[in-house]
Design an enzyme around this catalytic site. Structure first.
Site, mmCIF file in Angstrom:
data_model
loop_
_atom_site.group_PDB
_atom_site.id
_atom_site.type_symbol
_atom_site.label_atom_id
_atom_site.label_comp_id
_atom_site.label_asym_id
_atom_site.label_seq_id
_atom_site.Cartn_x
_atom_site.Cartn_y
_atom_site.Cartn_z
ATOM 1 C CE LYS A 1 41.376 41.345 45.033
ATOM 2 N NZ LYS A 1 42.544 40.529 44.618
ATOM 3 C CB SER B 1 44.434 42.480 41.822
ATOM 4 O OG SER B 1 44.122 41.246 42.457
ATOM 5 C CB SER C 1 46.698 39.480 43.842
ATOM 6 O OG SER C 1 46.793 39.726 42.456
#
Length: 421
Positions: free
Chosen positions: A71, A146, A170
């Site tokens: 990420k 997210s 997330s």
């Protein structure tokens, strides 16, 4: 294909690391419309050749030659860390985050950085300055946020496994929407230096993959357990106490969770239905607490650059300032403590607490995101895992939580459920 199967194929030379890495590069290019990645590593094939040499020399580790994604709020040497935001420049960082260093030491090939909501402030991936990632199961629907790009990269076979981060769901929400297993490990379980954090007591990095077994392998490597994360299999579930939160038995998740409960009872578990009203209202408490801390962080660290942020990040930060000014944040601190106490009391009587990760399937981009079911877990500082439940059509995740440091048991239970299903 699971990690153990790929390791077998690589170790027996059924496929070379170069061929494997190249196949993922081709898939990433072919599926660029999914917008999973913000950056592709420039040295993927060189990484592959180095991994192949290790295999040739008999130096096969848990992840040698296995392509993964990271990420874009986690540092990877020679790659940019933008946090999905134009606030940060695209200058390449010089050092790996500690967990990335550990993954590399176990042989992982880093394909690139994945898309995310700006500063991890979002639930759909739409607030990214790179644009939204599309759910590969239905491109008109959100992949969640997210960690949107991380979930898409695994679900669309653009990597074998991914590392995301989780503050308020997330990892669990994108895992639920994309039909993956996603694990938010216990806090302080491993070094998180090099991971961008704004709510330190809630932010955590964790693996996303297509099975609990693969998540366990990833956790073993990112946390630097030399011989793998301790396996904690169950002989059986006879007498195992599992709590189910009554308030989340609704919506599209109702029938799937009933089927899971029936399965667990058939396997010997003792199910208790829990009245936990605070869990149902935890989303509001999460906003009061987390948004306030984020606004404090931004005002202290990046006050002069906030004009570069997108609408969703600005909205949350402005709310956080209001919460602080009106004393709502102080109240949230007290409520968070009470919620944590209640969660501990429930876990003292139940080895696990389960429920849906969300009570609905992946919404369309035009739809409003209802509440998710894991905010209370993050507020209480507990580990959590989401794994797919048997459903028709789009997936819905099963949430499993327990006390901190019970990660091995959580993964073991998820592994059993996945095998039974």
């Amino acid at each position: 294909m699971q990690i153990r199967n790929l390791r077998e194929a690589l170790s027996t030379k059924k496929i070379s690391v170069h061929e494997l890495a190249k196949s993922y590069l081709e898939r990433i290019e072919k599926n660029s419309d999914l917008n999973a990645y913000t950056y592709i590593a420039e040295d993927i094939l060189e990484q592959a050749d180095r991994a192949q040499q290790k295999i040739n020399n008999g130096e096969l580790k848990l992840l040698t030659g296995i392509p993964i994604s990271i990420k874009d709020n986690i540092n990877v040497e020679s790659m940019p860390t933008t946090n999905g935001s134009s606030l940060f420049t695209k200058n390449k960082v010089k050092t790996d985050a500690a967990l990335v260093k550990n993954l590399k030491e176990h042989g992982a090939i880093i394909l690139g950085k994945t898309n995310m909501d700006e500063l991890a402030m979002g639930a759909t991936g739409e607030s990214s300055s790179y644009g939204a990632s599309l759910n590969p199961l239905d491109k008109t629907r959100t992949a969640g946020g997210s960690s949107s790009g991380a979930a898409v990269s695994v679900a669309a076979d653009l990597c074998v496994a991914a590392i995301g981060t989780d503050t308020g769901g997330s990892i669990s929400q994108p895992a639920s929407f994309c039909g993956l297993t996603g694990h938010k490990p216990s806090h302080f379980m491993f070094d998180t230096s090099g991971v961008f954090k704004m709510v330190p007591d809630m932010d955590q990095a964790g693996p996303m993959a297509k099975s609990a077994e693969d998540c366990m392998v990833m956790l073993a490597c990112m946390s630097a357990f030399a011989s793998g994360y301790p396996q904690e299999p169950f002989e059986n579930l006879n007498g195992l106490k599992i709590g189910v939160i009554e308030q989340f038995l609704e919506g599209e998740a109702l029938e799937p969770i009933k089927n899971i409960i029936k399965l667990l009872e058939e396997k010997g578990a003792k199910i208790t239905y829990l009245d936990f009203e605070e869990a149902l209202t935890a989303g509001e408490l999460y906003a009061h607490y987390a948004y306030s801390i984020c606004s404090k962080f931004m005002d202290e660290k990046l006050k002069d650059h906030q004009h570069l942020l997108g609408k969703e990040a600005i909205r949350r930060l402005e709310l956080g300032r209001t919460f602080i000014k009106e004393g709502i944040f102080s109240e949230a601190v007290s409520k968070k403590s009470l919620l944590t106490k209640k969660a501990s009391e429930l876990l003292a009587e139940n080895t696990f607490i389960i429920g849906p990760s969300a009570t609905y399937k992946a919404p369309m981009f035009s739809e409003e995101i209802p509440h998710i079911c894991t905010d209370w877990i993050n507020l209480a500082g507990l580990p959590n895992l989401s794994t797919p439940m048997p459903v028709s059509g789009l997936p819905i995740g099963l949430s499993i939580t327990s006390f901190p440091r019970m990660d091995g048991k959580i993964l073991a239970l998820a592994n059993l459920i996945e095998q039974w299903n």
